[in-house]
Design a protein around this motif. Structure first.
Motif, PDB file in Angstrom:
ATOM      1  N   LEU A 260      34.060  23.161 -16.025  1.00  0.00           N
ATOM      2  CA  LEU A 260      35.158  22.434 -16.658  1.00  0.00           C
ATOM      3  C   LEU A 260      36.418  23.287 -16.734  1.00  0.00           C
ATOM      4  O   LEU A 260      37.532  22.791 -16.514  1.00  0.00           O
ATOM      5  N   SER A 261      36.260  24.575 -17.026  1.00  0.00           N
ATOM      6  CA  SER A 261      37.420  25.468 -17.088  1.00  0.00           C
ATOM      7  C   SER A 261      38.065  25.601 -15.714  1.00  0.00           C
ATOM      8  O   SER A 261      39.301  25.553 -15.579  1.00  0.00           O
ATOM      9  N   SER A 262      37.241  25.766 -14.683  1.00  0.00           N
ATOM     10  CA  SER A 262      37.762  25.863 -13.322  1.00  0.00           C
ATOM     11  C   SER A 262      38.432  24.566 -12.904  1.00  0.00           C
ATOM     12  O   SER A 262      39.477  24.570 -12.236  1.00  0.00           O
ATOM     13  N   LEU A 263      37.849  23.453 -13.321  1.00  0.00           N
ATOM     14  CA  LEU A 263      38.417  22.148 -12.990  1.00  0.00           C
ATOM     15  C   LEU A 263      39.809  22.002 -13.597  1.00  0.00           C
ATOM     16  O   LEU A 263      40.759  21.577 -12.920  1.00  0.00           O
ATOM     17  N   ALA A 264      39.944  22.366 -14.859  1.00  0.00           N
ATOM     18  CA  ALA A 264      41.242  22.264 -15.520  1.00  0.00           C
ATOM     19  C   ALA A 264      42.275  23.162 -14.838  1.00  0.00           C
ATOM     20  O   ALA A 264      43.432  22.767 -14.650  1.00  0.00           O
TER      21      ALA A 264
ATOM     22  N   ALA B 201      48.012  12.366  -6.552  1.00  0.00           N
ATOM     23  CA  ALA B 201      46.738  11.848  -7.039  1.00  0.00           C
ATOM     24  C   ALA B 201      45.617  12.168  -6.050  1.00  0.00           C
ATOM     25  O   ALA B 201      44.504  12.529  -6.447  1.00  0.00           O
ATOM     26  N   GLU B 202      45.923  12.048  -4.765  1.00  0.00           N
ATOM     27  CA  GLU B 202      44.910  12.354  -3.742  1.00  0.00           C
ATOM     28  C   GLU B 202      44.504  13.823  -3.791  1.00  0.00           C
ATOM     29  O   GLU B 202      43.324  14.161  -3.713  1.00  0.00           O
ATOM     30  N   ALA B 203      45.505  14.696  -3.937  1.00  0.00           N
ATOM     31  CA  ALA B 203      45.216  16.129  -4.007  1.00  0.00           C
ATOM     32  C   ALA B 203      44.393  16.448  -5.252  1.00  0.00           C
ATOM     33  O   ALA B 203      43.483  17.290  -5.204  1.00  0.00           O
ATOM     34  N   ALA B 204      44.686  15.790  -6.368  1.00  0.00           N
ATOM     35  CA  ALA B 204      43.919  16.005  -7.591  1.00  0.00           C
ATOM     36  C   ALA B 204      42.451  15.636  -7.377  1.00  0.00           C
ATOM     37  O   ALA B 204      41.547  16.367  -7.787  1.00  0.00           O
ATOM     38  N   CYS B 205      42.206  14.508  -6.731  1.00  0.00           N
ATOM     39  CA  CYS B 205      40.829  14.067  -6.470  1.00  0.00           C
ATOM     40  C   CYS B 205      40.109  15.045  -5.549  1.00  0.00           C
ATOM     41  O   CYS B 205      38.939  15.385  -5.774  1.00  0.00           O
TER      42      CYS B 205
ATOM     43  N   MET C  38      36.853  17.441  -6.561  1.00  0.00           N
ATOM     44  CA  MET C  38      35.568  17.366  -5.887  1.00  0.00           C
ATOM     45  C   MET C  38      35.134  18.734  -5.378  1.00  0.00           C
ATOM     46  O   MET C  38      33.950  19.080  -5.413  1.00  0.00           O
ATOM     47  N   THR C  39      36.085  19.549  -4.911  1.00  0.00           N
ATOM     48  CA  THR C  39      35.749  20.892  -4.456  1.00  0.00           C
ATOM     49  C   THR C  39      35.135  21.707  -5.581  1.00  0.00           C
ATOM     50  O   THR C  39      34.147  22.426  -5.394  1.00  0.00           O
ATOM     51  N   VAL C  40      35.707  21.589  -6.786  1.00  0.00           N
ATOM     52  CA  VAL C  40      35.184  22.326  -7.932  1.00  0.00           C
ATOM     53  C   VAL C  40      33.814  21.788  -8.348  1.00  0.00           C
ATOM     54  O   VAL C  40      32.873  22.559  -8.575  1.00  0.00           O
ATOM     55  N   LEU C  41      33.684  20.484  -8.441  1.00  0.00           N
ATOM     56  CA  LEU C  41      32.450  19.897  -8.946  1.00  0.00           C
ATOM     57  C   LEU C  41      31.259  20.190  -8.032  1.00  0.00           C
ATOM     58  O   LEU C  41      30.182  20.558  -8.506  1.00  0.00           O
ATOM     59  N   VAL C  42      31.435  20.008  -6.726  1.00  0.00           N
ATOM     60  CA  VAL C  42      30.297  20.242  -5.825  1.00  0.00           C
ATOM     61  C   VAL C  42      29.975  21.726  -5.724  1.00  0.00           C
ATOM     62  O   VAL C  42      28.912  22.098  -5.226  1.00  0.00           O
ATOM     63  N   GLY C  43      30.904  22.578  -6.217  1.00  0.00           N
ATOM     64  CA  GLY C  43      30.586  23.999  -6.291  1.00  0.00           C
ATOM     65  C   GLY C  43      29.506  24.289  -7.311  1.00  0.00           C
ATOM     66  O   GLY C  43      28.842  25.320  -7.246  1.00  0.00           O
TER      67      GLY C  43
ATOM     68  N   ALA D 205      37.998  11.432  -1.702  1.00  0.00           N
ATOM     69  CA  ALA D 205      37.403  12.762  -1.803  1.00  0.00           C
ATOM     70  C   ALA D 205      35.895  12.631  -1.849  1.00  0.00           C
ATOM     71  O   ALA D 205      35.351  11.626  -2.297  1.00  0.00           O
ATOM     72  N   GLY D 206      35.202  13.677  -1.380  1.00  0.00           N
ATOM     73  CA  GLY D 206      33.748  13.689  -1.408  1.00  0.00           C
ATOM     74  C   GLY D 206      33.143  13.178  -0.119  1.00  0.00           C
ATOM     75  O   GLY D 206      33.841  12.819   0.833  1.00  0.00           O
TER      76      GLY D 206
END
Length: 425
Positions: free
Chosen positions: A177-181, A190-194, A198-203, A226-227
């Motif tokens: 969550l910290s890395s995501l923020a 908006a596309e770049a945010a998504c 996804m890069t952070v979450l799948v990490g 994304a994804g």
């Protein structure tokens, strides 16, 4: 005969003082038919075993004893939750039969202690336990210590253990969550945010097996931006319309990974609460017919781990992730709107500068055509003007020159706006 009576008396006293104070496991140990067990009846237990069992049962700290060649289990109430569905069958059973899924790891540790190689120490050790019907990701800090029997040999192993799963998993999710923020704070679109999300979450592969973000496009349709994975496998539209998250199974049924589908809302908009059900989509509660369901800006699809229970902590982690994404999408759209306004203002300024420049040039030409013949007439010495005619043309000349100064000022302003006016120092 007297010796047997003395032993029986000691055992009876031990049972009364220790087993009765040992909680549920004390009762189970007392009722267990040890005569049919490799440990034999309690009256035959060596004092070292009875002492260890007494320490184990009366302690509030999770403790398990492994005794004899088969490492037979005896444990207390504190250890019972770690067994899950293996309790109460684990009591009096060989360790290898209780924990076959991790025996390859802990078996050599226990064998080393029995062989006199000393105690072991494991800190936040990952163990994949089958204690609730599936292989579960668990972490433990524990030590295997030798219990010396009356012969001076190692008769068993004493293990004090604490489960650290919640701390380890919680810290891992907090890091995500910290890395995501941090990654989303300056997302340009908006596309770049998504995509960044996804890069952070799948990490975090332990908690996110796969992921997708579907962004709402003009007209209300959703597009996966994304994804990975097939975009039509999950109920994106249904979740977006209901405004409620859902836990669903894969289209293939059993064996397919489950996914948590979350509506992503921009700041200031709140989703409905959620009821989770495997296999089908269930909106949270009942939304009144007169209520307005908030429109989701996007939908997050996360493949949940099959090695962790989908509990409140897991759901909260994914809901917070969706919240971060929603905030980033909202911020990116604000920035995009500001950029569009800034571009529109820049274009307006450029048009204004061009207009003033063009109109200044257009006005100077007729003024020059007016002033030139007037000046010739005023300066004509061969046919000088009469007093009345001169006064009239001098008035024309003064006003035309005044107008020309105004036009020149407009032209200078246009040059200054365009950055082409260089001051003379």
């Amino acid at each position: 005969m007297i010796g047997d009576l003395e032993v029986d008396g000691q055992v009876a006293q031990w049972r009364a003082s220790v087993l009765q104070a040992g909680g549920e496991l004390g009762r189970l140990v007392a009722e267990f038919d040890w005569s049919a067990n490799p440990l034999g009846p309690m009256r035959n237990w060596p004092p070292s075993l009875r002492t260890a069992v007494g320490v184990c049962l009366t302690s509030k700290f999770p403790i398990v004893l492994w005794w004899g060649p088969e490492l037979t289990l005896i444990y207390n109430d504190g250890y019972r939750p770690m067994l899950g569905s293996k309790h109460p069958h684990a009591l009096g059973s060989p360790g290898k039969e209780v924990w076959p899924e991790i025996w390859e790891l802990i078996g050599p540790m226990l064998a080393g202690v029995l062989a006199g190689k000393g105690a072991t120490w494991s800190d936040d050790q990952l163990l994949l336990l089958d204690r609730n019907g599936y292989l579960e990701e668990c972490y433990f800090t524990f030590s295997y210590s030798p219990i010396i029997d009356e012969s001076g040999a190692t008769g068993g192993v004493f293990c004090a253990v604490t489960e650290t799963t919640d701390r380890i998993v919680g810290a891992r999710r907090l890091t995500t969550l910290s890395s995501l923020a941090a990654q989303l704070v300056d997302a340009p679109s908006a596309e770049a945010a998504c995509q960044r999300a996804m890069t952070v979450l799948v990490g975090n592969a332990e908690d996110v097996r796969f992921g997708q973000v579907h962004l709402r496009r003009p007209g209300g349709r959703f597009e996966q931006v994304a994804g990975c994975g097939e975009p039509d496998r999950w109920p994106v539209d249904e979740v977006a319309e209901s405004g409620a998250s859902a836990l669903v199974s894969g289209p293939g049924g059993a064996g397919e990974p489950s996914a948590y589908v979350v509506p992503i809302l921009e700041p200031g908009v709140h989703a409905a609460s959620t009821v989770h059900a495997a296999g089908t989509v269930h909106a949270a509660g009942t939304v009144p017919a007169t209520s307005t369901v908030p429109a989701a800006s996007a939908v997050l699809v996360v493949g949940v781990s099959d090695r962790r229970p989908f509990d409140d902590g897991y759901r909260s982690f994914l809901d917070l992730s969706a919240g971060h994404i929603g905030t980033a999408i909202g911020g990116a759209r604000v920035l995009e709107a500001q950029r569009r306004r800034a571009q529109a203002l820049a274009e307006l300024d450029a048009a204004k500068t061009t207009f003033f420049s063009n109109i200044s040039h257009e006005l100077r030409t007729p003024l020059t055509l007016i002033l030139a013949p007037v000046a010739d007439a005023l300066d004509d010495r061969e046919q000088p003007l009469t007093g009345r005619q001169r006064e009239r043309l001098e008035l024309v000349a003064r006003n035309a020159n005044r107008l020309r100064r105004l036009v020149n000022g407009m032209l200078d302003f246009a040059k200054m706006e365009a950055g082409r006016l260089v001051p003379e120092l």
